[in-house]
Design a protein around this motif. Sequence first.
Motif, PDB file in Angstrom:
ATOM      1  N   THR A 129       0.820  -1.217   0.000  1.00 38.84           N
ATOM      2  CA  THR A 129       0.000   0.000   0.000  1.00 38.84           C
ATOM      3  C   THR A 129       0.848   1.259   0.000  1.00 38.84           C
ATOM      4  O   THR A 129       0.638   2.180  -0.805  1.00 38.84           O
ATOM      5  N   VAL A 130       1.828   1.323   0.907  1.00 39.50           N
ATOM      6  CA  VAL A 130       2.649   2.537   1.032  1.00 39.50           C
ATOM      7  C   VAL A 130       3.393   2.825  -0.260  1.00 39.50           C
ATOM      8  O   VAL A 130       3.479   3.975  -0.710  1.00 39.50           O
ATOM      9  N   LYS A 131       3.929   1.788  -0.892  1.00 43.19           N
ATOM     10  CA  LYS A 131       4.674   1.972  -2.138  1.00 43.19           C
ATOM     11  C   LYS A 131       3.755   2.416  -3.269  1.00 43.19           C
ATOM     12  O   LYS A 131       4.119   3.286  -4.071  1.00 43.19           O
ATOM     13  N   LEU A 132       2.560   1.843  -3.343  1.00 45.71           N
ATOM     14  CA  LEU A 132       1.622   2.234  -4.402  1.00 45.71           C
ATOM     15  C   LEU A 132       1.206   3.693  -4.246  1.00 45.71           C
ATOM     16  O   LEU A 132       1.083   4.420  -5.233  1.00 45.71           O
ATOM     17  N   LEU A 133       0.981   4.138  -3.021  1.00 46.45           N
ATOM     18  CA  LEU A 133       0.616   5.542  -2.794  1.00 46.45           C
ATOM     19  C   LEU A 133       1.759   6.468  -3.212  1.00 46.45           C
ATOM     20  O   LEU A 133       1.533   7.531  -3.791  1.00 46.45           O
ATOM     21  N   GLU A 152      -2.973   8.825   5.468  1.00 41.50           N
ATOM     22  CA  GLU A 152      -3.416  10.087   4.862  1.00 41.50           C
ATOM     23  C   GLU A 152      -2.822  10.203   3.463  1.00 41.50           C
ATOM     24  O   GLU A 152      -1.616  10.062   3.265  1.00 41.50           O
ATOM     25  N   HIS A 153      -3.680  10.455   2.463  1.00 43.07           N
ATOM     26  CA  HIS A 153      -3.190  10.441   1.087  1.00 43.07           C
ATOM     27  C   HIS A 153      -3.649  11.628   0.248  1.00 43.07           C
ATOM     28  O   HIS A 153      -3.010  11.973  -0.734  1.00 43.07           O
ATOM     29  N   GLY A 154      -4.767  12.255   0.576  1.00 48.03           N
ATOM     30  CA  GLY A 154      -5.216  13.431  -0.151  1.00 48.03           C
ATOM     31  C   GLY A 154      -5.622  13.174  -1.579  1.00 48.03           C
ATOM     32  O   GLY A 154      -5.522  14.067  -2.425  1.00 48.03           O
ATOM     33  N   MET A 155      -6.054  11.956  -1.887  1.00 49.02           N
ATOM     34  CA  MET A 155      -6.425  11.607  -3.254  1.00 49.02           C
ATOM     35  C   MET A 155      -7.918  11.327  -3.357  1.00 49.02           C
ATOM     36  O   MET A 155      -8.611  11.190  -2.354  1.00 49.02           O
ATOM     37  N   ALA A 156      -8.379  11.260  -4.591  1.00 48.43           N
ATOM     38  CA  ALA A 156      -9.764  10.870  -4.833  1.00 48.43           C
ATOM     39  C   ALA A 156      -9.896   9.368  -4.600  1.00 48.43           C
ATOM     40  O   ALA A 156      -8.950   8.602  -4.799  1.00 48.43           O
ATOM     41  N   LEU A 307     -19.960  -2.620  -4.244  1.00 47.07           N
ATOM     42  CA  LEU A 307     -20.397  -1.269  -3.922  1.00 47.07           C
ATOM     43  C   LEU A 307     -19.873  -0.330  -4.987  1.00 47.07           C
ATOM     44  O   LEU A 307     -18.933  -0.645  -5.708  1.00 47.07           O
ATOM     45  N   CYS A 308     -20.446   0.832  -5.098  1.00 48.73           N
ATOM     46  CA  CYS A 308     -19.941   1.832  -6.039  1.00 48.73           C
ATOM     47  C   CYS A 308     -20.403   3.199  -5.563  1.00 48.73           C
ATOM     48  O   CYS A 308     -21.528   3.585  -5.837  1.00 48.73           O
ATOM     49  N   ALA A 309     -19.509   3.880  -4.839  1.00 51.32           N
ATOM     50  CA  ALA A 309     -19.885   5.188  -4.308  1.00 51.32           C
ATOM     51  C   ALA A 309     -18.651   6.040  -4.165  1.00 51.32           C
ATOM     52  O   ALA A 309     -17.597   5.568  -3.736  1.00 51.32           O
ATOM     53  N   ASP A 310     -18.755   7.324  -4.524  1.00 50.14           N
ATOM     54  CA  ASP A 310     -17.650   8.264  -4.346  1.00 50.14           C
ATOM     55  C   ASP A 310     -17.467   8.572  -2.859  1.00 50.14           C
ATOM     56  O   ASP A 310     -18.436   8.626  -2.103  1.00 50.14           O
ATOM     57  N   GLU A 311     -16.209   8.781  -2.466  1.00 48.31           N
ATOM     58  CA  GLU A 311     -15.917   9.139  -1.090  1.00 48.31           C
ATOM     59  C   GLU A 311     -15.094  10.415  -1.070  1.00 48.31           C
ATOM     60  O   GLU A 311     -14.290  10.620  -1.950  1.00 48.31           O
TER      61      GLU A 311
END
Length: 311
Positions: A129-133, A152-156, A307-311
């Motif tokens: 996960t950390v590397k992909l971010l 914390e990533h600040g992405m969509a 599921l399919c929902a924006d966050e």
Amino acid sequence: MTLTELKYIVAVARAKHFGHAAEACYVAQPTLSVAIKKLEDELGVVLFERGGAEISVTPLGAQIVAQAERVLEQTAAIKELAKQNKDPLAGPLRLGVIYTIGPYLLPPLVKGMIDKVPQMPLILQENFTVKLLEMLRQGELDAAIMALPLPEHGMAMQVLYDEPFVVAMPTLHPWTKRKSIPADDLKTENMLLLGNGHCFRDQVLEVCPEMARFSAPGNGMQRTFEGSSLETIRHMVASGIGLTVLPRASVPDMDAKDGMLQFRPFDEPAPSRRVVIVWRKSFTRKAAIDAVCDVVASCNLPGITTLCADE
């Protein structure tokens, strides 16, 4: 200096003739000749040796023409990027996936993407996960599929599905007589975990915090054993070393009676993880993300809740 002038000198270098180069550029020869002379005056160099039936390129002119070809190639690349933005489903999508999702989601996902959006091939990267971010922030990936919680990533982000966990045990284990397993009972068993760095390890430790004490550095392998992949751990469980917790999508048939493994669900409420796709907020190909989400929803992974929902 203009791109048109660069186009003209490349054409002359290839044709070795002003008239033929002008025809290739769909302009009158005087127009081409004047433009090239203007460029030579601006640069203060002679690009072509004029004389006789054939034009030759000067040594310095050859270097400038080579650079002009690279500039024109990059210009074409810019236009291609713009074209992809107009059609967000045109061109590759660089997609990252964490290790504990990739082996089970990628085969049906890749097949579905080829069927539904063949013009958008996936360039895949499995990692932590950390590397992909980090790769997302640096622009090395367009999007990544991973599990909550995330740092914390600040992405969509968009939710894809919820996936319950199941218990894997050797066929001869007494728990095979049960229909489901209370999470609290795991603390009495030898448990096999993924090594540090895997977010799924942390999620399993949340299910049974007691295991964290035995998997801490300095305590050796008193009660837990660590593996590098879920498939390695699955084989270790089959050999009778202990039990493990697996994501439901990794178990195609919960009721399989043959082989050396048996699987049981947890008592309700069953522990689970939420799988999401994340991307930079500046990424403009939202339709490409939507296409991935649609195909994931059609993958029919065993036991998941789509599921399919924006966050």
